[in-house]
Scaffold this motif. Structure first.
Motif, PDB file in Angstrom:
ATOM      1  N   PHE A  66      -4.490 -12.632  67.859  1.00 33.06           N
ATOM      2  CA  PHE A  66      -4.077 -12.856  66.830  1.00 33.06           C
ATOM      3  C   PHE A  66      -2.207 -12.624  66.690  1.00 33.06           C
ATOM      4  O   PHE A  66      -1.447 -13.327  66.294  1.00 33.06           O
ATOM      5  CB  PHE A  66      -4.435 -12.023  65.327  1.00 33.06           C
ATOM      6  N   LEU A  67      -2.064 -11.474  67.611  1.00 36.39           N
ATOM      7  CA  LEU A  67      -0.577 -11.202  67.784  1.00 36.39           C
ATOM      8  C   LEU A  67      -0.019 -12.349  68.519  1.00 36.39           C
ATOM      9  O   LEU A  67       1.185 -12.662  68.339  1.00 36.39           O
ATOM     10  CB  LEU A  67      -0.528  -9.836  68.402  1.00 36.39           C
ATOM     11  N   GLN A  95      -0.625 -15.369  68.819  1.00 40.45           N
ATOM     12  CA  GLN A  95      -0.314 -16.499  68.081  1.00 40.45           C
ATOM     13  C   GLN A  95       0.626 -16.392  67.022  1.00 40.45           C
ATOM     14  O   GLN A  95       1.619 -17.349  66.746  1.00 40.45           O
ATOM     15  CB  GLN A  95      -1.855 -16.711  67.145  1.00 40.45           C
ATOM     16  N   GLY A  96       0.885 -15.061  66.466  1.00 44.14           N
ATOM     17  CA  GLY A  96       2.038 -14.813  65.510  1.00 44.14           C
ATOM     18  C   GLY A  96       3.461 -15.095  66.264  1.00 44.14           C
ATOM     19  O   GLY A  96       4.324 -15.755  65.699  1.00 44.14           O
ATOM     20  N   GLN A 147      -5.370 -20.931  73.296  1.00 42.05           N
ATOM     21  CA  GLN A 147      -4.042 -20.051  73.430  1.00 42.05           C
ATOM     22  C   GLN A 147      -3.242 -20.531  74.704  1.00 42.05           C
ATOM     23  O   GLN A 147      -1.929 -20.408  74.285  1.00 42.05           O
ATOM     24  CB  GLN A 147      -4.797 -18.641  73.304  1.00 42.05           C
ATOM     25  N   ASP A 186      -6.550 -21.355  65.472  1.00 39.68           N
ATOM     26  CA  ASP A 186      -6.599 -20.824  64.394  1.00 39.68           C
ATOM     27  C   ASP A 186      -8.128 -20.774  63.791  1.00 39.68           C
ATOM     28  O   ASP A 186      -8.626 -19.697  63.428  1.00 39.68           O
ATOM     29  CB  ASP A 186      -5.758 -21.718  62.992  1.00 39.68           C
ATOM     30  N   ASN A 229     -10.455 -17.156  63.739  1.00 34.47           N
ATOM     31  CA  ASN A 229     -10.926 -16.707  62.418  1.00 34.47           C
ATOM     32  C   ASN A 229     -12.675 -16.815  62.479  1.00 34.47           C
ATOM     33  O   ASN A 229     -13.256 -15.888  61.841  1.00 34.47           O
ATOM     34  CB  ASN A 229     -10.600 -17.468  61.293  1.00 34.47           C
ATOM     35  N   HIS A 253      -5.217 -10.267  60.544  1.00 27.42           N
ATOM     36  CA  HIS A 253      -4.042 -10.897  59.883  1.00 27.42           C
ATOM     37  C   HIS A 253      -2.961  -9.931  60.164  1.00 27.42           C
ATOM     38  O   HIS A 253      -1.711 -10.502  60.093  1.00 27.42           O
ATOM     39  CB  HIS A 253      -4.446 -11.501  58.873  1.00 27.42           C
ATOM     40  N   TYR A 282      -1.407 -10.698  63.260  1.00 28.47           N
ATOM     41  CA  TYR A 282      -0.656 -11.982  63.232  1.00 28.47           C
ATOM     42  C   TYR A 282       0.699 -11.576  62.748  1.00 28.47           C
ATOM     43  O   TYR A 282       1.775 -12.258  63.066  1.00 28.47           O
ATOM     44  CB  TYR A 282      -1.420 -12.970  62.417  1.00 28.47           C
ATOM     45  N   SER A 283       0.685 -11.007  61.530  1.00 29.72           N
ATOM     46  CA  SER A 283       1.929 -10.924  60.989  1.00 29.72           C
ATOM     47  C   SER A 283       2.979  -9.868  61.854  1.00 29.72           C
ATOM     48  O   SER A 283       4.315 -10.194  62.134  1.00 29.72           O
ATOM     49  CB  SER A 283       2.037  -9.879  59.663  1.00 29.72           C
ATOM     50  N   GLY A 309       2.866 -10.003  65.115  1.00 33.33           N
ATOM     51  CA  GLY A 309       3.471 -11.019  66.100  1.00 33.33           C
ATOM     52  C   GLY A 309       4.369 -12.064  65.427  1.00 33.33           C
ATOM     53  O   GLY A 309       5.648 -12.266  66.132  1.00 33.33           O
ATOM     54  N   GLY A 310       4.390 -12.272  64.118  1.00 37.15           N
ATOM     55  CA  GLY A 310       5.459 -13.065  63.602  1.00 37.15           C
ATOM     56  C   GLY A 310       6.770 -12.515  63.420  1.00 37.15           C
ATOM     57  O   GLY A 310       8.080 -13.087  63.684  1.00 37.15           O
TER      58      GLY A 310
END
Length: 434
Positions: free
Chosen positions: A16-17, A19-20, A79, A113, A117, A136, A139-140, A142-143
């Motif tokens: 997730f990270l 991907q962010g 990925q 995605d 999930n 998530h 993910y944040s 990572g963003g």
């Protein structure tokens, strides 16, 4: 809780990270991409809209793919494709290369995605308690990392490929190494490929409220990401530098909200958390719309981060709880994920059109009303028979062959079959992941 599940959770959180980081590096360097390829202002929206449209196609395709291939394999190979497509965007020179790279990026992001999930939902079922928000939150994080790296690249005038190459060189092998620990959920048979309809009892009607909530959540999210800077500068009169702050504040509060959100679900239940999130988000839009100055606007965007952050993870979790039968959860997650991109496509043009035709203050009231629609469908997030997230957690112990709630797990290849007697079917070894 076995080491298999712990490693599976940590490796998925890292996915997730990653991907962010990748997504933030793409969207925050759009002006640089436009300048590199000479994309006109009129053509730019076409390129930007193509990515979520193709991502939706990738998500739908993943629903069919996972009937034959484990979601962990889809995630393991989608990925690297996302990261390589990102590098191609930064290294290309012609419009055709940009179009091809964005097309590959979009299709791979949809598969990524959806499969991420799917694994998150199956792991939450194995744990028997809410952990979806923690993924998530990664993910944040990572963003935030990706946006910070993009700022460094833009600040020092680095070429796109120079900004992207070190990130890809570090994250791609790390993601591949971590993927060996992914844990798949229950087996699925080809005869049960339509289990999402059969298991739900009455087709897909039960999924529609969740699809609506997912769309609304991403309309709110895209409103913040696309219009917060312009709103603060043009409507509230901030400086250009200050106008960049609201999105950063939004991302940080999203991270904080998701970091503590699972504890809230365990304590108060998913329905209460979703209702609270919708009310806080609606309050945030109201504060932004009526803000007399810059600091009040900042407060509004802070509230938006705290409110919206819980909706998407809990929507995926609710779909996983309500889908019954082998493969039904994966199919529901894949279909629900499409509405992520629907909200992204609708949100930004909707607010922009209303702002130009009416006013940007008035335009902020529209996502506020849409978020409140979540309250009508809050009961769709009720835990039902699974009970986790409803104040009745299951025991936190699980063996390799079967989790505490009876979910058969498929560990990575190095984990072996688990302790004697762990598999409910004697003589059968757990099916390995990729």
């Amino acid at each position: 809780m076995t080491d298999v599940l712990r490693r599976g959770r940590a490796s998925l959180a890292f996915g997730f990270l990653v991907q962010g980081v990748a997504f933030a590096l793409l969207v925050t360097r759009i002006p640089g991409i436009q300048n590199r390829y000479g994309v006109s202002d009129g053509l730019l929206p076409v390129f930007l809209a193509a990515v979520p449209i193709l991502a939706g196609i990738g998500s739908v395709s993943t629903e069919r793919l996972v009937r034959r291939v484990a979601p962990s394999r889809v995630l393991r190979w989608s990925q690297p494709v996302v990261l390589l497509a990102l590098l191609a965007v930064g290294a290309g020179r012609t419009m055709a290369v940009l179009a091809l790279a964005l097309a590959v990026f979009g299709l791979a992001v949809g598969a990524l995605d959806a499969s991420m999930n799917m694994l998150g939902v199956s792991l939450q079922r194995a744990y028997g308690r809410s952990i979806m928000l923690s993924f998530h939150a990664a993910y944040s994080l990572g963003g935030i990392v990706g946006a910070s790296l993009a700022w460094v690249g833009a600040h020092f005038g680095l070429a796109l490929w120079v900004s992207y190459l070190p990130v890809v060189l570090v994250l791609l092998p790390a993601a591949l190494a971590g993927s060996r620990w992914y844990v798949d959920g229950e087996d699925r048979g080809p005869a049960e490929k339509d289990a999402v309809e059969a298991g739900a009892g009455g087709g897909l009607k039960w999924l529609l409220p969740l699809c609506l909530v997912m769309t609304v959540a991403y309309i709110g999210d895209s409103t913040v990401s696309n219009w917060s800077a312009k709103y603060l500068q043009d409507v509230l009169g901030s400086s250009e530098q200050t106008a960049t702050v609201p999105y950063n504040v939004y991302m940080v509060t999203t991270l904080l909200g998701r970091a503590v959100g699972d504890a809230g679900v365990r304590r108060f239940g998913a329905v209460a958390v979703v209702r609270a999130g919708a009310l806080v988000a609606a309050g945030g839009f109201a504060v932004v719309a009526g803000a007399p100055g810059v600091w009040a606007g900042m407060l509004g965007f802070t509230l938006l981060g705290l409110g919206l952050c819980v909706l998407v993870p809990q929507t995926f979790a609710a779909a996983g709880r309500r889908a019954h039968g082998p493969g039904a959860s994966d199919a529901a997650v894949a279909r629900l994920n499409v509405f992520n991109y629907v909200g992204f496509l609708v949100g930004s043009p909707l607010v922009g059109a209303l702002g130009d035709a009416w006013s940007y203050r008035g335009a902020m009231l529209v996502p506020m009303v849409l978020v409140l629609v979540t309250l009508v469908h809050a009961r769709s997030f009720a835990p039902g028979a699974d009970r986790y997230g409803g104040g009745h957690e299951r025991p936190r112990t699980a063996d390799v062959g079967r989790s505490s709630n009876g979910l058969r797990l498929r560990p990575g290849p190095s984990d072996g079959p688990g302790p004697a007697g762990a598999d409910p079917q004697p003589g059968r070894r757990p099916r390995p992941g990729p």
